[in-house]
Design a protein around this motif. Structure first.
Motif, PDB file in Angstrom:
ATOM      1  N   MET A 258     -21.959  43.001  85.967  1.00 20.42           N
ATOM      2  CA  MET A 258     -23.138  43.458  85.583  1.00 20.42           C
ATOM      3  C   MET A 258     -23.210  44.824  84.744  1.00 20.42           C
ATOM      4  O   MET A 258     -24.518  45.168  84.283  1.00 20.42           O
ATOM      5  N   LEU A 259     -22.303  45.575  84.722  1.00 20.54           N
ATOM      6  CA  LEU A 259     -22.214  46.623  83.991  1.00 20.54           C
ATOM      7  C   LEU A 259     -22.425  46.248  82.384  1.00 20.54           C
ATOM      8  O   LEU A 259     -21.777  45.251  81.794  1.00 20.54           O
ATOM      9  N   PRO A 260     -23.209  47.069  81.595  1.00 16.14           N
ATOM     10  CA  PRO A 260     -23.443  46.679  80.178  1.00 16.14           C
ATOM     11  C   PRO A 260     -22.455  46.712  79.161  1.00 16.14           C
ATOM     12  O   PRO A 260     -21.367  47.360  79.567  1.00 16.14           O
ATOM     13  N   SER A 261     -22.223  45.786  78.497  1.00 15.87           N
ATOM     14  CA  SER A 261     -21.270  45.505  77.561  1.00 15.87           C
ATOM     15  C   SER A 261     -21.636  46.536  76.314  1.00 15.87           C
ATOM     16  O   SER A 261     -22.681  46.597  76.037  1.00 15.87           O
ATOM     17  N   ALA A 266     -21.515  53.945  73.456  1.00 21.42           N
ATOM     18  CA  ALA A 266     -21.122  54.139  75.312  1.00 21.42           C
ATOM     19  C   ALA A 266     -22.870  53.517  75.222  1.00 21.42           C
ATOM     20  O   ALA A 266     -23.641  53.846  74.642  1.00 21.42           O
ATOM     21  N   ALA A 267     -23.002  52.998  76.519  1.00 20.78           N
ATOM     22  CA  ALA A 267     -24.262  52.530  76.994  1.00 20.78           C
ATOM     23  C   ALA A 267     -24.611  53.966  78.056  1.00 20.78           C
ATOM     24  O   ALA A 267     -23.759  53.923  79.025  1.00 20.78           O
ATOM     25  N   SER A 268     -25.731  54.359  77.718  1.00 20.11           N
ATOM     26  CA  SER A 268     -26.164  55.349  78.630  1.00 20.11           C
ATOM     27  C   SER A 268     -26.884  54.779  79.789  1.00 20.11           C
ATOM     28  O   SER A 268     -27.979  54.029  79.754  1.00 20.11           O
ATOM     29  N   VAL A 269     -26.517  55.367  81.138  1.00 25.64           N
ATOM     30  CA  VAL A 269     -27.128  55.012  82.355  1.00 25.64           C
ATOM     31  C   VAL A 269     -27.667  56.146  83.064  1.00 25.64           C
ATOM     32  O   VAL A 269     -26.696  56.966  83.414  1.00 25.64           O
ATOM     33  N   ASN A 276     -27.467  61.408  82.525  1.00 26.37           N
ATOM     34  CA  ASN A 276     -26.666  59.999  82.085  1.00 26.37           C
ATOM     35  C   ASN A 276     -25.505  60.096  82.230  1.00 26.37           C
ATOM     36  O   ASN A 276     -24.680  61.074  81.887  1.00 26.37           O
ATOM     37  N   ILE A 277     -24.845  58.932  82.662  1.00 28.14           N
ATOM     38  CA  ILE A 277     -23.465  58.757  82.568  1.00 28.14           C
ATOM     39  C   ILE A 277     -23.396  57.763  81.295  1.00 28.14           C
ATOM     40  O   ILE A 277     -24.388  57.194  81.149  1.00 28.14           O
ATOM     41  N   HIS A 278     -22.190  57.578  80.638  1.00 31.51           N
ATOM     42  CA  HIS A 278     -22.177  57.059  79.488  1.00 31.51           C
ATOM     43  C   HIS A 278     -20.893  55.887  79.551  1.00 31.51           C
ATOM     44  O   HIS A 278     -19.773  56.407  79.725  1.00 31.51           O
ATOM     45  N   ILE A 279     -21.284  54.617  79.811  1.00 30.82           N
ATOM     46  CA  ILE A 279     -20.280  53.439  80.121  1.00 30.82           C
ATOM     47  C   ILE A 279     -19.734  52.893  78.637  1.00 30.82           C
ATOM     48  O   ILE A 279     -20.642  52.513  77.947  1.00 30.82           O
ATOM     49  N   THR A 280     -18.469  52.701  78.591  1.00 28.27           N
ATOM     50  CA  THR A 280     -17.936  52.044  77.551  1.00 28.27           C
ATOM     51  C   THR A 280     -17.147  50.766  78.247  1.00 28.27           C
ATOM     52  O   THR A 280     -16.476  50.917  78.969  1.00 28.27           O
ATOM     53  N   ASN A 281     -17.753  49.546  77.731  1.00 29.19           N
ATOM     54  CA  ASN A 281     -17.227  48.176  78.415  1.00 29.19           C
ATOM     55  C   ASN A 281     -16.862  47.351  77.082  1.00 29.19           C
ATOM     56  O   ASN A 281     -17.956  46.470  76.985  1.00 29.19           O
ATOM     57  N   ALA A 282     -15.909  47.630  76.511  1.00 30.34           N
ATOM     58  CA  ALA A 282     -15.798  46.674  75.469  1.00 30.34           C
ATOM     59  C   ALA A 282     -14.685  45.374  75.532  1.00 30.34           C
ATOM     60  O   ALA A 282     -14.201  45.007  74.805  1.00 30.34           O
TER      61      ALA A 282
END
Length: 465
Positions: A258-261, A266-269, A276-282
């Motif tokens: 479910m983590l953002p792609s 990065a996607a900010s959550v 925010n944390i910034h998620i990289t999910n590529a």
């Protein structure tokens, strides 16, 4: 014939006397149980179904000594199946995974040091165990229980007390609320002792937060740093780490799928700490803030899910402007020429805005190598300096971490492209400067409240065309 009859009477009389003597002797016989010869520890060692308990006990010589010396102890001994069930409940695979102080506390909670209590003498009520916490005994027709654990074999006597074998491990009340929650995988694993120390030293609200179900009542997601993760982030003192802890928790149960792609940024959550944390999910490893990698996912608890990370996340507290200013005023000073250039270009307050901005920041030596010392900067037209500086800022308002970068062109704020080469860790400016600017590996992903800084070793020059 008379002789035979007389002999028969004599024999019958003898038999009656012997029988009478035998019966009298039986009535006077007292059967005495043999005295126990083994200590409590020796009893446990000689009982195959207590091998897990023995494996745990021998980690603590002081406990072995206590239960080997003379005394009157009562031990409620969990069998092997009980320990197997405990490991499942706390999410571990071996007793060796459990931190030693936690395991010792659990073991002490199975020892009553004040008396050797036979099952027939048990009355319903509470007793204080060796760890100082109370346990509840219940005596019923179907036997004895302690904190709901059934005594399956009672009154195994030793020279220094009594052992009652029970069918489940009893967990101290101080620990019980943790079992099954998202805190349990860390609390019961020695690889997370720094994290747990931080929680224990924090405000009690932090533990309450982690044991709760989140503001949305949909559970929580905890990004749990290992001990090595704290070391990687340079954190040696965990006192007062409340903000750091809250920065690792997001509202809602977010499984790995479910983590953002993401693509290119990065996607900010938002976290429960506010920043925010910034998620990289590529499609490859999932990373956070460009510095931390998710190494284990989807450890499910009763109130959410845990993902393990390899570097502790530190919430930002300064804007890009403030970071540049702090470095410029430091000893040794850095970014003094960048600060001067921002002031000359009239952009001193630009990086105090909301952003987010992604900035490639040249060190002082880079400005000097480009012939842009302090005197030259202050003598240059502001528009010229601004043209150079805007060639260092990604045009799109995005957080682009090193984990988001790909080989190819990136449009900058001055509408000219730079070219990224990951294999060389380089940035080619629009002017085609040779050599290209190099990304400084140890100074990538400097996180601000309004963006991210990547330090480079050359000034990026725009094209004059």
């Amino acid at each position: 014939m008379k002789t035979l009859t007389a002999l028969t009477k004599i024999l019958l009389l003898v038999m009656m006397v012997l029988l009478s003597f035998s019966c009298d002797n039986d009535d006077d016989t007292v059967i005495v149980d043999p005295e126990p010869t083994n200590t409590i520890v020796e009893l446990a060692q000689a009982t195959p179904q207590l091998s897990s308990l023995v494996s745990a006990l021998i980690k603590y010589p002081d406990l072995v000594s206590l239960l080997s010396e003379s005394g009157t102890y009562t031990v409620f001994a969990p069998d092997n199946d009980a320990f197997d069930a405990l490991l499942i409940a706390i999410g571990q695979t071996s007793i060796d995974d459990i931190p030693e102080d936690v395991l010792k506390n659990v073991l002490q909670y199975h020892v009553f040091t004040s008396a050797a209590v036979e099952s027939s003498a048990v009355t319903t009520g509470s007793i204080t165990m060796a760890n100082g916490e109370d346990a509840n005994l219940v005596a019923e027709n179907n036997g004895v229980t302690i904190n709901g654990s059934q005594v399956t074999t009672a009154d195994v006597e030793g020279t220094n007390g009594i052992v009652h074998i029970i069918d489940s491990v009893i967990v101290p009340p101080s620990i019980l609320p943790i079992v099954g929650t998202i805190v349990a995988p860390a609390y019961f694993n020695k690889d997370f002792t720094t994290l747990i120390a931080a929680v224990q030293n924090a405000n009690t609200d932090i533990l309450g937060l982690l044991l709760g179900n989140g503001p949305s009542d949909e559970g929580l997601t905890l990004f749990a740093p290992t001990n090595a993760a704290f070391e990687a982030a340079g954190i040696t003192d965990v006192n007062g780490a409340d903000a750091v802890l809250a920065y690792h928790v997001i509202d809602g149960t977010i499984m790995a799928a479910m983590l953002p792609s993401t693509t290119g940024a990065a996607a900010s959550v938002p976290t429960l700490g506010g920043e925010n944390i910034h998620i990289t999910n590529a499609g490859g490893d999932v990373s956070i803030n460009g510095t931390s990698t998710v190494v284990l996912t989807d450890i499910v608890g009763s109130n959410g899910v845990v993902h393990v990370i390899d570097r502790t996340l530190i919430p930002p507290t300064q804007t890009i402007n403030e970071i540049v200013g702090d470095f410029a005023g430091g000893n040794p000073a850095e970014f003094t020429l960048l600060a001067a250039a921002l002031a000359r270009a009239g952009l001193a307050d630009f990086f105090a805005g909301d952003g987010p901005y992604t900035v490639f920041a040249p060190v002082d030596a880079a400005f000097e190598a480009a012939g842009l010392d302090l005197a030259t900067i202050n003598a240059s037209e502001p528009s010229v300096v601004a043209g150079i500086l805007t060639h260092h800022v990604v045009k799109a308002n995005l957080n682009v971490f090193s984990t988001d970068l790909v080989d190819g062109n990136v449009t900058m704020l001055n509408d000219q492209d730079v070219t990224i080469s990951l294999s060389n860790l380089s940035v080619q400016d629009a002017a085609g400067s040779n050599p290209e600017a190099g990304l400084v590996p140890s100074l990538l992903n400097v996180l601000a409240t309004n963006g991210v800084i990547h330090v480079i070793d050359k000034v990026l020059l725009p094209s004059n065309n």
